[in-house]
Design an enzyme around this catalytic site. Structure first.
Site, PDB file in Angstrom:
ATOM      1  N   SER A 136      -6.999  43.671  -3.320  1.00  0.00           N
ATOM      2  CA  SER A 136      -6.128  42.507  -3.173  1.00  0.00           C
ATOM      3  C   SER A 136      -5.522  42.033  -4.486  1.00  0.00           C
ATOM      4  O   SER A 136      -4.381  41.572  -4.514  1.00  0.00           O
ATOM      5  CB  SER A 136      -6.906  41.359  -2.517  1.00  0.00           C
ATOM      6  N   HIS A 197      -6.978  37.129  -6.785  1.00  0.00           N
ATOM      7  CA  HIS A 197      -5.600  37.270  -6.310  1.00  0.00           C
ATOM      8  C   HIS A 197      -4.619  36.660  -7.309  1.00  0.00           C
ATOM      9  O   HIS A 197      -3.608  37.270  -7.682  1.00  0.00           O
ATOM     10  CB  HIS A 197      -5.439  36.583  -4.953  1.00  0.00           C
TER      11      HIS A 197
END
Length: 282
Positions: A136, A197
């Site tokens: 991610s 992220h």
């Protein structure tokens, strides 16, 4: 309607360019191996060795950070849904980036974002007992790059609501920031590493900004000479004009893209790379 204002649809020159294909296949292969071995004595070995464990992790097995984990954690996923949505996002947003930048530059960017996200995550999870897995961080870097390269492209949110890429990316970053602040250990205590992220996006932003300024690696598309920085009044994709060759700006970009398709990104001249990045950044 100019090229940059057209609604985005994935595909570009190759529906599945080499880097993205290899990354997806590698992630799928590792996930299948995880699944096949999950009930065997080796089931936990892959996660134990490959996941990104916090520094001084307070877990009962005594597992902690190892130097290879900022790379290996990107190929591990906690569930099929985790894997699917990461790889789907990679294909949706990464395909055109790889076609524009070339396979080598895309690979560098992807791993720089993923590894950078890992180290930022490590700073926010010292002593935590939970490991981090998944691509991610790198995917969010790819999303950020798409928003910077094609800011006025329309993305259809939930396949219904058109929103420009720059607002889509900004919205995602804001949501991740709020989610990270609202979860224990800045994201690590939940099942989602929000600050990993954000780390991927931050590293991606710094990477693209540095390369656009031409501060390193002269083959980057955004490298500009001092002379080119002083030039003004050039036509952009939004204001079509004539170039010195008698071609419109859109025709020039089309010709450059055709050249990439035939001969690869490395065949472009420095000026062609500059024009391509400038067109993509508007």
């Amino acid at each position: 309607m100019s090229y940059q204002n057209q609604p985005y649809s994935p595909g570009g020159f190759q529906v599945m360019p080499p880097a993205i294909k290899t990354i997806i296949l590698a992630n799928v292969a590792v996930f299948l191996l995880q699944t096949l071995l999950q009930n065997s004595p080796f089931g936990g070995l892959i996660t134990a060795a490959g996941a990104l464990w916090p520094v001084a992790s307070a877990n009962q097995d005594g597992l902690s950070f190892q130097i290879w984990q900022p790379v290996t954690y990107m190929f591990l996923h906690g569930s099929f849904g985790h894997l699917f949505f990461n790889m789907f996002a990679l294909w949706i947003f990464g395909t055109e980036l790889e076609n524009y930048w070339g396979t080598r530059q895309f690979n560098i960017y992807y791993f720089v974002c993923g590894i950078g996200a890992a180290f930022i995550n490590l700073l926010t999870t010292i002593g935590d007992p939970y490991p981090t897995v998944g691509a991610s961080g790198a995917i969010y870097g790819v999303l950020l790059a798409f928003g910077m390269m094609f800011p006025d492209r329309y993305i259809f949110l939930y396949f219904l609501f058109p929103i420009k890429a720059k607002y889509f990316v900004a919205g995602y970053a804001f949501i991740e920031f709020l989610s990270g602040l609202g979860s224990r250990a800045m994201g690590s205590g939940s099942n989602i590493a929000h600050f990993a992220h954000l780390g991927g996006m931050l590293v991606g932003f710094l990477y693209i900004t540095i390369r656009r300024q031409g501060w390193s690696l002269p083959k980057w598309p955004g490298r500009r000479s001092n002379t080119s920085r002083k030039q003004g009044g050039q036509a952009t994709m939004h204001h079509i004009g004539k170039s010195g060759t008698g071609m419109t700006q859109e025709e020039e970009i089309d010709a450059i893209l055709d050249k990439i398709s035939r001969q690869g990104y490395e065949s472009l001249t420095v000026e062609e790379k500059r024009k391509l990045l400038k067109a993509g950044g508007k």
